[in-house]
Design an enzyme around this catalytic site. Structure first.
Site, PDB file in Angstrom:
ATOM      1  N   TYR A 246       5.632 -16.641 114.061  1.00  0.00           N
ATOM      2  CA  TYR A 246       5.582 -15.922 112.984  1.00  0.00           C
ATOM      3  C   TYR A 246       6.708 -16.033 111.949  1.00  0.00           C
ATOM      4  CZ  TYR A 246       4.223 -11.360 111.181  1.00  0.00           C
ATOM      5  OH  TYR A 246       3.935 -10.170 109.675  1.00  0.00           O
TER       6      TYR A 246
ATOM      7  N   LYS B  99     -23.226 -14.705 122.123  1.00  0.00           N
ATOM      8  CA  LYS B  99     -23.697 -15.667 122.391  1.00  0.00           C
ATOM      9  C   LYS B  99     -21.909 -16.346 121.942  1.00  0.00           C
ATOM     10  CE  LYS B  99     -26.712 -18.602 119.850  1.00  0.00           C
ATOM     11  NZ  LYS B  99     -27.423 -17.331 118.681  1.00  0.00           N
TER      12      LYS B  99
END
Length: 757
Positions: free
Chosen positions: A40, A95
């Site tokens: 970060y 899925k």
């Protein structure tokens, strides 16, 4: 299992231990302040600036290139209809699961709360920069056609509505092969399509791309034949309206060569099949119940070539054969779209794969002596490991040749190796094991059936068709627990201590006494031992009243091994009993031996353990690549602990030269093929992927497998008993329900193997 019980199990599966089926996992180190500063602020600014200079750098510095959005508005979910975006989320997560386990593609599922076409399109366009591809899912027709058309035209990443194209691609591959077997040409055959939804329209268009003629196609919907004189047809239905003056599905079926079912159960009758042309091709793909039952169809026409959407019949048309691999190929060349050329390439690759020799692993999994191209095998099986190495390259090449690939592949051999390495993160081997067990389920004795976890495992094994449980324990306790978990099947329950079993106990005791009377066993003590479940259960297997036994959930391993060795004994020719654990690791399946029995095996024992483990590995359809492990590398230590490994390897090299085994070798070298190749190029393991580790003692093997299991959350199957005359398998103390089910499948497959001998 009752409907209510199945419902409860499905809900628990999705809710526990963590709600949902997918999660985000960090791919970079984050343990230190330095790591976080890179992940970060301030380090993250550098890739941001690079992407600001060139948006294509997002593929270099972020997950975009391997991230697909599975997007739905919940308007056509499975067979449930328009149930809304929130209710569609479990399907979209599912899925995502399939994308990951079959092609190692990461997924964010996104449910959009709108039925307005324009709003949906704009929403997807606005979030598209996050993703490398878009998989549209469960959107009702005709809106689905416009949504996909617009997004394909207006985005520069692959977009596919799988409900349309998945079935089309798989069924087209099957149709090409079925036509070849029936000696018919696609441009000549008469085709009937039952159904006019998104999948039916896409299937028909793809068949035309391969040569089917529009004038030879009749499409039917719920109102009958779609004719060109019918009013208020949608544009898609009008595209396939026939000029023939026929009204019903029966009329259409007369002299038809091909029937494609994408409609509803039982719309086709035996009489309809009988009026079809010679060697008819029938794809009844309605799920879960096809347009005509498989057995009824093949009983009606012996010359039929039949496919369904079901896994319990030959020729399953399953979308998972397509979408993971199509997106894999598209992502890997940074395709700007999934075009017709790429879909057709996938069709051809699937059709060709069905004609190639089938790996033994697949034959074993599906209980076949040898799957070969023919009327019962016109498309590959979903768990064929070759799919990922063959379909994505075909799609990628088509993308390159059609000019939509931004990053062409230059080294195809390297690419195929990379694809195969992606298979190391899944648990396909467990599924293959279950499939094989289901082909010929056996009678399995559960010696501790009055334990809830054991009984639950027996219930799952029964419901899945893996085994025929025989439950040992107090009848009242077992029946009460069965009621609690709604296990209402008629299964055999036996209490060895009951008076009802007195005659059998006496019979078993006499057999046992005859075996052990010169080893200090009296007839009286034999009769007493038969009241104990492990002795009684082992005798059931010994005497053919059962095929296999599972025990050990509530007792220490040595206490359970003893009766098995006394009653069952070693297999003919065996000089040792040992165990191996199959670990489902991130690098693929790994077999570890001996994890439970031999405390400090000699060189001769280690050689025997290696050979028995190799046989077990082959039982799973894998070629054993065996590292004999040590703290030493190829003679770097003269200590006897290392030298016994060298002695075992030397024996194996002399007596079994075709066995891929080497050592002594440290584990890190064994599992790093490049390092091994560089430093020890002479080794039989150099350049190979090791899948079997033989440890120098029980401490090392047991500690390693349990460490892998807990620290890496690796699924464990075992310990698998090696060298026993009959299939008896002993659980680790406190095994989970899943582990007991897995061991049941092992016991059944073991019984199948021993039956063949």
């Amino acid at each position: 299992m009752s409907k209510q019980s199945k419902r409860r199990e499905a809900l628990i599966y999705h809710a526990k231990p963590t709600p949902g089926k997918i999660k985000v996992v960090p791919t970079k180190k984050y343990a230190t302040q330095r790591d976080l500063a890179l992940a970060y602020s301030p380090g993250v600014a550098e890739p941001c600036l690079e992407i600001a200079k060139n948006k294509e750098n997002a593929y270099k510095y972020t997950t975009k290139g391997n991230l697909v959005a599975v997007i739905s508005n919940g308007t056509a979910v499975l067979g449930l209809g328009n149930i809304g975006p929130e209710a569609s989320k479990p399907v979209m997560e599912g899925k995502g699961l399939l994308f990951k386990i079959f092609a190692d593609i990461d997924v964010f599922d996104i449910e959009v709360d709108t039925e307005d076409v324009e709003t949906f399109i704009q929403t997807v366009k606005m979030i598209a920069p996050t993703f490398g591809g878009i998989n549209l899912e469960d959107i009702k027709a005709p809106e689905a056609f416009e949504i996909e058309r617009r997004l394909k035209a207006e985005l520069d990443i692959p977009v596919m509505h799988d409900d349309q194209h998945g079935t089309a691609i798989i069924s087209a591959a099957a149709l090409i092969n079925a036509l070849e077997l029936s000696e018919k040409k696609i441009e000549d055959v008469q085709i009937v399509i039952s159904g006019a939804g998104a999948a039916a329209i896409s299937c028909t268009r793809l068949y035309q791309a391969f040569g089917a003629r529009r004038e030879n196609i009749v499409m039917c919907d719920s109102k009958g034949v779609i004719r060109d004189d019918r009013e208020n047809l949608t544009a898609e239905k009008a595209e396939f309206a026939t000029h023939r003056k026929i009204d019903t599905l029966t009329d259409a079926m007369k002299d038809a060569d091909v029937f494609i079912g994408l409609s509803m159960a039982d719309v086709v009758t035996p009489e309809m099949l009988l009026i079809m042309a010679e060697n008819p091709i029938v794809f009844a793909m309605a799920n879960p119940d096809p347009e005509i039952a498989y057995q009824l169809a093949i009983d009606t026409r012996k010359d039929i070539i039949m496919a369904t959407g079901r896994s319990d019949h030959p020729n399953q048309v399953n979308n998972v054969l397509g979408f993971p691999f199509i997106f894999r190929g598209a992502l890997d060349v940074r395709a700007t779209k999934i075009n017709e050329e790429m879909k057709m390439a996938a069709v051809v690759a699937l059709a060709e794969l069905a004609k190639e020799p089938v790996p033994e692993q697949v034959n074993i999994a599906y209980g076949e002596t040898r799957l070969t191209f023919g009327k019962d095998y016109i498309i590959p099986k979903p768990f064929d490991p070759r799919l990922i190495a063959q379909i994505p390259p075909a799609v990628a090449k088509a993308a390159m040749e059609s000019g939509v690939a931004k990053e062409p592949i230059l080294d195809w051999e390297d690419y195929e190796n990379e694809l195969e390495s992606r298979l190391g993160t899944d648990n396909k081997l467990i599924k293959l094991l279950f499939n094989r067990a289901k082909m010929n389920p056996k009678r399995v004795v559960y010696a501790e059936a009055d334990k809830l976890e054991v009984l639950k495992a027996a219930q799952i094994a029964f419901d899945e068709g893996i085994a025929k449980p025989i439950l040992l324990g107090r009848r009242e306790t077992i029946l009460k627990l069965m009621e609690e978990i709604e296990f209402d099947a008629e299964v055999e329950i036996i209490d060895p201590k009951s008076d009802e079993e007195q005659d059998r106990k006496l019979r078993y005791a006499k057999v046992y006494w005859e075996q052990r009377k010169r080893r200090g066993v009296t007839l009286y003590s034999a009769e007493s031992l038969m009241r104990e479940r492990n002795y009684f259960g082992a005798m059931m297997v010994n005497e053919g009243d059962a095929d296999a036994l599972i025990s050990g959930f509530s007792r220490a391993y040595p206490a359970v091994v003893k009766p098995m060795l006394e009653v069952i004994g070693m297999a003919k020719g065996a000089t040792r009993v040992a165990t191996t654990n199959l670990m489902m690791t991130q690098r693929g399946p790994m077999f570890l031996s001996d994890t439970a029995i031999n405390v400090d095996p000699s060189a001769k024992d280690l050689a025997t353990i290696a050979r028995m483990t190799a046989t077990a590995v082959k039982m799973f359809g894998l070629e054993p690549v065996i590292a004999m492990t040590s703290y030493s590398n190829f003679g770097s230590s003269t200590n006897e602990r290392a030298s016994k490994i060298r002695e075992a390897v030397s024996f194996l090299h002399r007596q079994y030269p075709n066995l891929i085994v080497d050592g002594e070798v440290q584990t890190d070298f064994a599992l790093n093929s490049e390092l091994l190749q560089e430093i020890f190029p002479f080794s039989k393991l150099a350049g190979k992927k090791v899948n079997t580790l033989i440890f120098p003692n029980l401490d090392a093997a047991n500690i390693t497998y349990k460490l892998l299991k807990v620290m890496n959350n690796a699924e464990s199957v075992g310990p698998i008993m090696l060298g026993m005359r009959k299939p008896v398998h002993i659980l680790q103390l406190g095994a989970s329900v899943d582990e007991i089910v897995n061991m049941t499948a092992i016991a059944v497959v073991d019984a199948q193997q021993k039956e063949k001998r």
